[in-house]
Structure formats: C-alpha cells, structure tokens
Design a protein around this motif. Sequence first.
Motif, PDB file in Angstrom:
ATOM      1  N   LYS A 252       4.671  -0.291  11.749  1.00  0.00           N
ATOM      2  CA  LYS A 252       4.871  -0.435  10.305  1.00  0.00           C
ATOM      3  C   LYS A 252       4.017   0.572   9.531  1.00  0.00           C
ATOM      4  CE  LYS A 252       5.595  -3.827   6.729  1.00  0.00           C
ATOM      5  NZ  LYS A 252       5.666  -5.275   6.401  1.00  0.00           N
ATOM      6  N   ALA A 253       2.793   0.784   9.973  1.00  0.00           N
ATOM      7  CA  ALA A 253       1.929   1.780   9.333  1.00  0.00           C
ATOM      8  C   ALA A 253       2.555   3.166   9.430  1.00  0.00           C
ATOM      9  CB  ALA A 253       0.538   1.769   9.968  1.00  0.00           C
ATOM     10  N   ASP A 254       3.162   3.456  10.575  1.00  0.00           N
ATOM     11  CA  ASP A 254       3.867   4.729  10.762  1.00  0.00           C
ATOM     12  C   ASP A 254       4.944   4.929   9.706  1.00  0.00           C
ATOM     13  OD1 ASP A 254       2.984   6.536  12.601  1.00  0.00           O
ATOM     14  OD2 ASP A 254       4.076   5.681  14.294  1.00  0.00           O
ATOM     15  N   GLU A 255       5.679   3.879   9.416  1.00  0.00           N
ATOM     16  CA  GLU A 255       6.739   3.947   8.406  1.00  0.00           C
ATOM     17  C   GLU A 255       6.163   4.159   7.008  1.00  0.00           C
ATOM     18  OE1 GLU A 255       9.029   0.398   8.644  1.00  0.00           O
ATOM     19  OE2 GLU A 255       9.637   0.711  10.734  1.00  0.00           O
ATOM     20  N   LEU A 256       5.076   3.458   6.703  1.00  0.00           N
ATOM     21  CA  LEU A 256       4.496   3.514   5.362  1.00  0.00           C
ATOM     22  C   LEU A 256       3.788   4.836   5.069  1.00  0.00           C
ATOM     23  CD1 LEU A 256       2.940  -0.058   5.001  1.00  0.00           C
ATOM     24  CD2 LEU A 256       4.995   0.811   3.884  1.00  0.00           C
ATOM     25  N   PHE A 257       3.047   5.353   6.043  1.00  0.00           N
ATOM     26  CA  PHE A 257       2.191   6.514   5.799  1.00  0.00           C
ATOM     27  C   PHE A 257       2.756   7.808   6.379  1.00  0.00           C
ATOM     28  CE2 PHE A 257      -0.592   2.713   5.938  1.00  0.00           C
ATOM     29  CZ  PHE A 257      -0.899   2.675   4.587  1.00  0.00           C
ATOM     30  N   ASP A 258       3.688   7.727   7.288  1.00  0.00           N
ATOM     31  CA  ASP A 258       4.535   8.831   7.766  1.00  0.00           C
ATOM     32  C   ASP A 258       3.774  10.137   8.025  1.00  0.00           C
ATOM     33  OD1 ASP A 258       6.651  10.321   8.540  1.00  0.00           O
ATOM     34  OD2 ASP A 258       7.728  10.243   6.641  1.00  0.00           O
TER      35      ASP A 258
ATOM     36  N   ASN B  50       6.400   5.886  -8.237  1.00  0.00           N
ATOM     37  CA  ASN B  50       6.161   5.567  -9.631  1.00  0.00           C
ATOM     38  C   ASN B  50       4.782   4.949  -9.764  1.00  0.00           C
ATOM     39  OD1 ASN B  50       6.159   4.901 -12.305  1.00  0.00           O
ATOM     40  ND2 ASN B  50       7.783   3.389 -12.195  1.00  0.00           N
ATOM     41  N   LEU B  51       3.782   5.790  -9.988  1.00  0.00           N
ATOM     42  CA  LEU B  51       2.410   5.311 -10.134  1.00  0.00           C
ATOM     43  C   LEU B  51       2.077   5.030 -11.593  1.00  0.00           C
ATOM     44  CD1 LEU B  51       0.507   7.630  -7.632  1.00  0.00           C
ATOM     45  CD2 LEU B  51       1.655   5.453  -7.217  1.00  0.00           C
ATOM     46  N   ASP B  52       2.982   5.328 -12.488  1.00  0.00           N
ATOM     47  CA  ASP B  52       2.721   5.160 -13.919  1.00  0.00           C
ATOM     48  C   ASP B  52       2.659   3.683 -14.304  1.00  0.00           C
ATOM     49  OD1 ASP B  52       2.594   6.741 -16.547  1.00  0.00           O
ATOM     50  OD2 ASP B  52       4.081   5.203 -17.004  1.00  0.00           O
ATOM     51  N   VAL B  53       3.260   2.798 -13.494  1.00  0.00           N
ATOM     52  CA  VAL B  53       3.335   1.391 -13.865  1.00  0.00           C
ATOM     53  C   VAL B  53       2.018   0.676 -13.599  1.00  0.00           C
ATOM     54  CG1 VAL B  53       5.802   1.251 -13.469  1.00  0.00           C
ATOM     55  CG2 VAL B  53       4.250   0.723 -11.609  1.00  0.00           C
TER      56      VAL B  53
ATOM     57  N   LEU C 265       0.795  -1.226   0.000  1.00  0.00           N
ATOM     58  CA  LEU C 265       0.000   0.000   0.000  1.00  0.00           C
ATOM     59  C   LEU C 265       0.827   1.275   0.000  1.00  0.00           C
ATOM     60  CD1 LEU C 265      -2.622  -1.297   2.541  1.00  0.00           C
ATOM     61  CD2 LEU C 265      -3.031  -0.855   0.124  1.00  0.00           C
ATOM     62  N   LYS C 266       2.136   1.147   0.023  1.00  0.00           N
ATOM     63  CA  LYS C 266       2.987   2.334   0.034  1.00  0.00           C
ATOM     64  C   LYS C 266       2.768   3.172  -1.227  1.00  0.00           C
ATOM     65  CE  LYS C 266       7.778   3.880   0.470  1.00  0.00           C
ATOM     66  NZ  LYS C 266       9.202   3.474   0.590  1.00  0.00           N
ATOM     67  N   ASN C 267       2.626   4.483  -1.039  1.00  0.00           N
ATOM     68  CA  ASN C 267       2.472   5.439  -2.141  1.00  0.00           C
ATOM     69  C   ASN C 267       1.215   5.220  -2.991  1.00  0.00           C
ATOM     70  OD1 ASN C 267       4.831   6.843  -1.485  1.00  0.00           O
ATOM     71  ND2 ASN C 267       6.102   5.486  -2.728  1.00  0.00           N
ATOM     72  N   THR C 268       0.218   4.545  -2.442  1.00  0.00           N
ATOM     73  CA  THR C 268      -1.046   4.402  -3.177  1.00  0.00           C
ATOM     74  C   THR C 268      -1.979   5.572  -2.914  1.00  0.00           C
ATOM     75  OG1 THR C 268      -1.981   3.112  -1.361  1.00  0.00           O
ATOM     76  CG2 THR C 268      -0.962   1.868  -3.178  1.00  0.00           C
ATOM     77  N   GLY C 269      -1.665   6.382  -1.915  1.00  0.00           N
ATOM     78  CA  GLY C 269      -2.504   7.528  -1.592  1.00  0.00           C
ATOM     79  C   GLY C 269      -3.499   7.275  -0.486  1.00  0.00           C
TER      80      GLY C 269
ATOM     81  N   GLY D 187      -1.749  11.408  -7.416  1.00  0.00           N
ATOM     82  CA  GLY D 187      -1.437  11.328  -5.990  1.00  0.00           C
ATOM     83  C   GLY D 187      -0.803  12.547  -5.368  1.00  0.00           C
ATOM     84  N   MET D 188      -0.344  13.514  -6.172  1.00  0.00           N
ATOM     85  CA  MET D 188       0.416  14.619  -5.597  1.00  0.00           C
ATOM     86  C   MET D 188      -0.471  15.629  -4.862  1.00  0.00           C
ATOM     87  SD  MET D 188       3.304  13.483  -6.147  1.00  0.00           S
ATOM     88  CE  MET D 188       4.350  14.780  -5.501  1.00  0.00           C
ATOM     89  N   ARG D 189      -1.660  15.891  -5.390  1.00  0.00           N
ATOM     90  CA  ARG D 189      -2.554  16.821  -4.683  1.00  0.00           C
ATOM     91  C   ARG D 189      -2.936  16.243  -3.325  1.00  0.00           C
ATOM     92  NH1 ARG D 189      -7.958  18.171  -3.856  1.00  0.00           N
ATOM     93  NH2 ARG D 189      -8.310  20.430  -3.767  1.00  0.00           N
ATOM     94  N   ARG D 190      -3.232  14.969  -3.299  1.00  0.00           N
ATOM     95  CA  ARG D 190      -3.610  14.308  -2.050  1.00  0.00           C
ATOM     96  C   ARG D 190      -2.443  14.326  -1.064  1.00  0.00           C
ATOM     97  NH1 ARG D 190      -7.663  11.358  -0.179  1.00  0.00           N
ATOM     98  NH2 ARG D 190      -7.222   9.724   1.324  1.00  0.00           N
ATOM     99  N   LEU D 191      -1.235  14.110  -1.565  1.00  0.00           N
ATOM    100  CA  LEU D 191      -0.050  14.159  -0.714  1.00  0.00           C
ATOM    101  C   LEU D 191       0.107  15.530  -0.067  1.00  0.00           C
ATOM    102  CD1 LEU D 191       2.723  13.086   0.324  1.00  0.00           C
ATOM    103  CD2 LEU D 191       3.694  13.858  -1.849  1.00  0.00           C
ATOM    104  N   ILE D 192      -0.073  16.562  -0.857  1.00  0.00           N
ATOM    105  CA  ILE D 192       0.073  17.934  -0.351  1.00  0.00           C
ATOM    106  C   ILE D 192      -0.982  18.238   0.706  1.00  0.00           C
ATOM    107  CG2 ILE D 192      -0.149  20.369  -1.005  1.00  0.00           C
ATOM    108  CD1 ILE D 192       1.140  19.471  -3.713  1.00  0.00           C
TER     109      ILE D 192
END
Length: 422
Positions: A206-212, A418-421, A176-180, A302-307
């Motif tokens: 572990k969730a702390d590491e993934l979602f930070d 890399n969400l393009d893949v 689930l890393k970087n899925t938003g 994913g970038m708007r959600r990240l911000i």
Amino acid sequence: MNVLHKDMLLYAITDNRCLNGVSLEEQVRLALEGGATFLQLRDKESSHEELVKKAIALKNIAKEFNVPFVVNDDVMAAKESDADGVHIGQSDMNYKKAREILGHNKIIGVTAKTVELAKQAQRMGADYIGTGAIFESHTKKDAVRMDKKTLIHIADSVDIPVVAIGGIAYDNMDYLKNTGVSGVAVVSAIFGANDIKTATNKLHRKADELFDYRKKNIIFDLDGTLFDSMPFWSSISREYAQSKGIELPDDFSEATYTMDMNECCHYFQTVLNIDIETDKLKKEVLKIMEKHYAYDIPMKPGMRRLIIKEKEIGSRMCIFTNSDEKCADMACKRMGIRDCFELITTSYNIGINKKNPASYQKICELMGFNPSETIVYEDVYHAVKTAKSAGCKTIAVFDKDSEKLWNDIVTEADDFINLDVF
C-alpha cells in the motif's frame, strides 16, 4: 551514510510490549522479510548494556537485508553497537553533540513538529525528520495529533526525507497521499500483528501505491502547476493594458487567463485596440515578468519536494509551457531545480498550441517518451483534456484561477493534487 526518500517508505519501530513470547530478533527478521525499508530499535526499559546487545543483534539482521538501522534516543548505544545511526527527539541529546559523538558517516534522524524545527534540523545537518502524531498513538498516549495542513507545511519546508508517525495503520494510510512525506513509520501495525511478515508486506504494497518510487517519464506545465505565477500574469496583463490607458472589459480576467502569449497579444490588439507590434508588446510584457520569475514567484506547495524525490529515483522530467523559456529557466535556477529537467521548451518553440493533443505528442517525441508511459502535470481543463487525448496519464494540480472548473478537471484527469483545501 546518506538517507534516501525511498528509505522512509516503510519505517519499522520495535515495541517490547508486542513480543508475546517471540524474540525481538525473530520479529525484526519477519518485518524485514515482509518489506520494511528502515528499522529503529526503540526500548525505554532495558539498561544501556542490554540496549547495546540488542542493537548489535538487530544491526546484523538489518545488514542482511541492506536496511538502515538506528537506535532511538541513546547516542552512546548507537556508537557502541556501531549502528547506522540514531534518532533523537527534541528532549534528547542535542544534534551537535550527537554528531560529534557519531561522526559524519552516521545517520541522525530528528523529531520535528513545526516548520521552524524542521528547517533548523536540516540546517544543522539532520539526515531525515520524523513528524506527527498523525493519528492517536497506542505507543505514546500523550502525543498531540498534528493537523494535515501542518504536516504538509513541514514536509514542504525541507529537502531531506520526512517520515510521518503516530497511529498509522493499513486502513488510514490513504490520509497521507500527496502530503509530501516520504513514507510512514509504524509500530503496532507491524509488531502488534499476529502475522508480522504478512502485515508488513501488506503495508509495503500500500505504501508503494501511495508514495510511488518507480522511475517515471514526466512532463510538467510551469504556470499554475509548478509555480504559483497565475496571479502575477493576471495582474501584469491588467497592469500592462491599463498602462496604455485602456478601459478593461468586465470579463478581462476570465477571457485572458488561459491564453498563451500570442493569443494575449492578439486580444490586446483586436479587442482592446492597443496599437503596437506583436514583438514589441511581447518584449515589454516579458521584461516585467522576467523580474518576477527571477526573484519572487513562489512554487506551488509540495512541487519542489516532488521534483527532488523524482530526480533522486531517476525519473526523467521536462517542462512544457506557454510562457517564455527564459522565464522558466530563471525560476528553476532560483529554486535549485534546473538540473532536474532535461528539457525546458514552449508551445512557441514546437509550433503547436497546448489546445492541440499533437503538442504533447511532440514533447514525448523530443524526450523519447511513449505517451502511454508518460505523466503530465497540468492545472487547466483544456490542457488536462488534450494531454489525455494525446495518450498520456494526467495529474491535475489545483490552481485558484481554475477553481470554477475544478470538478470538471478532476473528472477528466487520472489523478489530482489539491493542497489548497488544507
């Protein structure tokens, strides 16, 4: 009651089949002591009266830990127990009726398994979305597994928190890393564990590491990182050059794609022999590009959600770009994120090109950042390399214009998206 993205970090859902002689209240207390950040009572077997009693008991425990508590499906049980809210599926009571019963100060989470349903839930006023199944589920045998591309698109389609559910455990959470998504909803991995408190604590770490959800200092590049603008720049360079009646060399795109405006102007003048003053050339190109930034250049997935998430947790952010400051400002305003950035500036403003590590050090100085405590998001190799040389941590964002160098970029960067893949 507002639901924050970080509330979804580790969402615990009860399961009567896991009691094994231990009271539900005791199990829940152990899960909350272990670090669960959200609690749902899911009980399909009890009568309405029994469910209300259980909800009252769990509500009081959750309140001790300052953790939001909702009841699954039964809106009236949520109301009668004065729970923090309810979670409803697509086949349960509709959102409008649930909101009328509970009022505007209660949480309503909604299950949504498509982009359309997620957007609809947000429009109606849902506080968060649950989506999946991510893996095969022991609690819902008929659940259909969701592919990663769909999960990413659902998370990217809304601003409210999205929690992933379905067969999630310690060993598969990395998926689930970087899925938003904002976090994970877990049933068996918590309440089916022999040691609930230890299992929950392990999941939480572990969730702390993934979602930070730690506050950060962040420098974002604009083109190719936040916005998918490189195709527009590539085409505008070609369009502008061709409008001058110049035959373009075969390597035109490759030669110009990493150039800033000054370098591009120099290339037009010296290589393509376009007889025009630099300032006039810039104005002509920017006038065309400004319209694209103001109206139609999309953000990267994913970038708007990240911000939005980083803004919520108090991270300090700025944009450092080779593009025009006005273009960046217009694009951010259009996407509703301008107030997330304390500073938008350019390599021209500071007088140092991004190919020089001193440029990133200068931005850190302007923001009051320590480079060693600063994250830089970039999409091109030279920028990742120089930002790292400046002492910053680097996260590479995949862009098709840099595809040929992607392996080198990943090797150089500290982390990548890399969400393009998918």
